[in-house]
Write a protein that holds these residues in place. Sequence first.
Motif, PDB file in Angstrom:
ATOM      1  N   UNK A   1      14.397  -5.552  16.929  1.00 54.92           N
ATOM      2  CA  UNK A   1      14.150  -6.771  17.866  1.00 54.92           C
ATOM      3  C   UNK A   1      13.484  -6.491  18.934  1.00 54.92           C
ATOM      4  N   UNK A   2      12.356  -7.348  19.324  1.00 55.60           N
ATOM      5  CA  UNK A   2      11.680  -7.153  20.485  1.00 55.60           C
ATOM      6  C   UNK A   2      12.083  -8.209  21.275  1.00 55.60           C
ATOM      7  N   UNK A   3      12.368  -7.903  22.786  1.00 52.93           N
ATOM      8  CA  UNK A   3      13.067  -8.690  23.686  1.00 52.93           C
ATOM      9  C   UNK A   3      11.773  -9.158  24.648  1.00 52.93           C
ATOM     10  N   UNK A   4      11.116 -10.371  24.936  1.00 49.06           N
ATOM     11  CA  UNK A   4      10.359 -10.397  26.047  1.00 49.06           C
ATOM     12  C   UNK A   4      11.041 -10.935  27.266  1.00 49.06           C
ATOM     13  N   UNK A   5      11.263 -10.271  28.111  1.00 47.45           N
ATOM     14  CA  UNK A   5      11.790 -10.533  29.309  1.00 47.45           C
ATOM     15  C   UNK A   5      11.085 -11.000  30.584  1.00 47.45           C
ATOM     16  N   UNK A   6       9.873 -11.324  30.273  1.00 49.83           N
ATOM     17  CA  UNK A   6       8.799 -11.659  31.321  1.00 49.83           C
ATOM     18  C   UNK A   6       9.045 -12.705  32.140  1.00 49.83           C
ATOM     19  N   UNK A   7       8.935 -12.872  33.695  1.00 49.59           N
ATOM     20  CA  UNK A   7       8.921 -13.846  34.434  1.00 49.59           C
ATOM     21  C   UNK A   7       7.740 -14.759  34.222  1.00 49.59           C
ATOM     22  N   UNK A   8       6.820 -14.554  33.571  1.00 48.80           N
ATOM     23  CA  UNK A   8       5.681 -15.467  33.296  1.00 48.80           C
ATOM     24  C   UNK A   8       5.832 -15.999  31.977  1.00 48.80           C
ATOM     25  N   UNK A   9       6.568 -17.436  31.873  1.00 46.36           N
ATOM     26  CA  UNK A   9       6.727 -18.090  30.674  1.00 46.36           C
ATOM     27  C   UNK A   9       5.650 -18.125  29.866  1.00 46.36           C
ATOM     28  N   UNK A  10       4.346 -18.628  30.159  1.00 47.74           N
ATOM     29  CA  UNK A  10       3.406 -18.692  29.494  1.00 47.74           C
ATOM     30  C   UNK A  10       2.987 -17.457  28.949  1.00 47.74           C
TER      31      UNK A  10
END
Length: 129
Positions: free
Chosen positions: A81-90
Motif C-alpha cells: 500500500x502507498x499512503x499519501x499523507x501530504x498536507x497539500x490536498x491538491x
Amino acid sequence: MSTRESARVVLIDDLRSFVDGRDADVARTSADGIALLNRYRDRRLDELWLDHDLGEEDTIWPVVELLEHAAFEERPFDIGIIQVHSANPAGAGKVVQALTHWGYHVRVATGSAEVGYRDTPTGSDGPTA
C-alpha cells in the motif's frame, strides 16, 4: 514478532517521522527517495508513505514518475500500500490519481496520527556523506 515490526516500510518526507518510532527507511528528498526505492526494486515493500512537498522546490513527483515508469514497462514495484499523507490536498489528490491509474494500491492518509514532527527521526535517514 508482530506483522508491524517485521514490515518493510519506507517514508519519504522532509520533516515528519513515525510517531510510534517504528522501524522504517526514511528519505528526506526525492533524490534520496528514488535511491531508497531502487534498493527495494526486486523485493516486497509493505508500505510506502509519501509526502507531496519535500522542502524548497522539491516535490514527490520524481518518485511518482519512477513508479509510473516501472508500471509502464510492466515491472511495477511490489508495494502493498502507498499512503499519501501530504498536507497539500491538491498535490496528494494528483499523486493518488496518478499511481492508482498504474495499478498501485493507494490511499490518502492526510492527517494520519501515524506520522508527525519529531526532533529525532527514526529509521535510516537516507545516505550519509
